[in-house]
Design a protein around this motif. Structure first.
Motif, short mmCIF file in Angstrom:
data_model
loop_
_atom_site.label_atom_id
_atom_site.label_comp_id
_atom_site.label_asym_id
_atom_site.label_seq_id
_atom_site.Cartn_x
_atom_site.Cartn_y
_atom_site.Cartn_z
N ARG A 7 -9.01 -3.61 5.61
CA ARG A 7 -8.63 -4.73 4.75
C ARG A 7 -8.88 -4.39 3.28
NH1 ARG A 7 -7.27 -9.68 6.64
NH2 ARG A 7 -7.60 -9.97 8.85
N LYS A 8 -10.02 -3.80 3.01
CA LYS A 8 -10.33 -3.46 1.62
C LYS A 8 -9.39 -2.39 1.08
CE LYS A 8 -15.00 -5.11 1.69
NZ LYS A 8 -16.39 -4.88 1.37
N LEU A 9 -9.07 -1.41 1.91
CA LEU A 9 -8.13 -0.37 1.48
C LEU A 9 -6.75 -0.98 1.23
CD1 LEU A 9 -7.79 2.68 0.97
CD2 LEU A 9 -7.13 2.90 3.38
N VAL A 13 -4.60 -1.13 -2.29
CA VAL A 13 -3.22 -0.64 -2.41
C VAL A 13 -2.31 -1.74 -2.97
CG1 VAL A 13 -1.20 0.06 -1.05
CG2 VAL A 13 -3.41 1.18 -0.68
N TRP A 14 -2.47 -2.96 -2.50
CA TRP A 14 -1.64 -4.07 -2.97
C TRP A 14 -1.89 -4.37 -4.44
CZ3 TRP A 14 -2.45 -8.05 1.56
CH2 TRP A 14 -1.73 -7.62 2.68
N ALA A 20 -2.08 3.31 -4.92
CA ALA A 20 -1.17 3.34 -3.76
C ALA A 20 -0.35 4.62 -3.75
CB ALA A 20 -0.26 2.11 -3.77
N ASP A 21 0.20 4.98 -4.91
CA ASP A 21 0.99 6.21 -5.01
C ASP A 21 0.14 7.43 -4.68
OD1 ASP A 21 3.21 4.73 -5.73
OD2 ASP A 21 3.00 5.16 -7.88
N GLN A 49 3.84 0.82 4.01
CA GLN A 49 5.03 0.29 4.64
C GLN A 49 5.96 -0.37 3.62
OE1 GLN A 49 4.20 -2.33 7.88
NE2 GLN A 49 6.35 -2.76 8.28
N LYS A 50 7.25 -0.10 3.78
CA LYS A 50 8.29 -0.73 2.97
C LYS A 50 8.96 -1.80 3.82
CE LYS A 50 7.62 2.56 -0.12
NZ LYS A 50 6.33 3.10 0.16
N ARG A 51 9.37 -2.88 3.20
CA ARG A 51 9.95 -4.00 3.95
C ARG A 51 11.27 -3.67 4.63
NH1 ARG A 51 7.27 -8.65 3.15
NH2 ARG A 51 5.85 -8.75 1.40
#
Length: 114
Positions: A7-9, A13-14, A20-21, A49-51
């Motif tokens: 969750r923390k990771l 990233v969010w 994230a990159d 993940q991409k939508r």
């Protein structure tokens, strides 16, 4: 990190596009920046993940150059973290994943320790 590493990771990233990159491009370096070292002999691949994408992860059935197995093998364990995050890990690397997760719990908030 105390509590739930995944969750923390994910939250990091969010909230941090540069992190994230880096996590996707150079996961060892990104994890090191938050105080974690990937265990020796393990390669980490992170996919944010991409939508509009579907991802298939196909487990290895054998080592390169070895003959095909005569029966199906249990190659992977699936580890879920409260429905948010799933690890696919070769059985042989399971304990190295646990070591990484335990190290994350010991580093505090997920940022490099002074």
């Amino acid at each position: 990190m105390t509590g739930d590493f995944e969750r923390k990771l994910t939250r990091r990233v969010w909230a941090d596009d540069a992190f994230a990159d880096r996590l996707e491009e150079r996961p060892d370096e990104a994890l090191q920046s938050i105080g974690l070292s990937v265990p020796a002999g393990v390669k980490v691949k992170v996919v944010v993940q991409k939508r509009d994408r579907i991802y298939f992860t196909i487990p290895p059935v054998r080592s390169p150059g070895s003959p095909p197995p005569t029966a199906p093998l249990n190659q992977f364990d699936l580890w879920s973290s409260k429905g948010l995050f799933i690890w696919l890990v070769p059985v042989a690397a399971k304990f190295k994943l646990l070591a990484l997760r335990n190290a994350a719990r010991q580093t505090g908030d997920g940022h490099a320790q002074p």
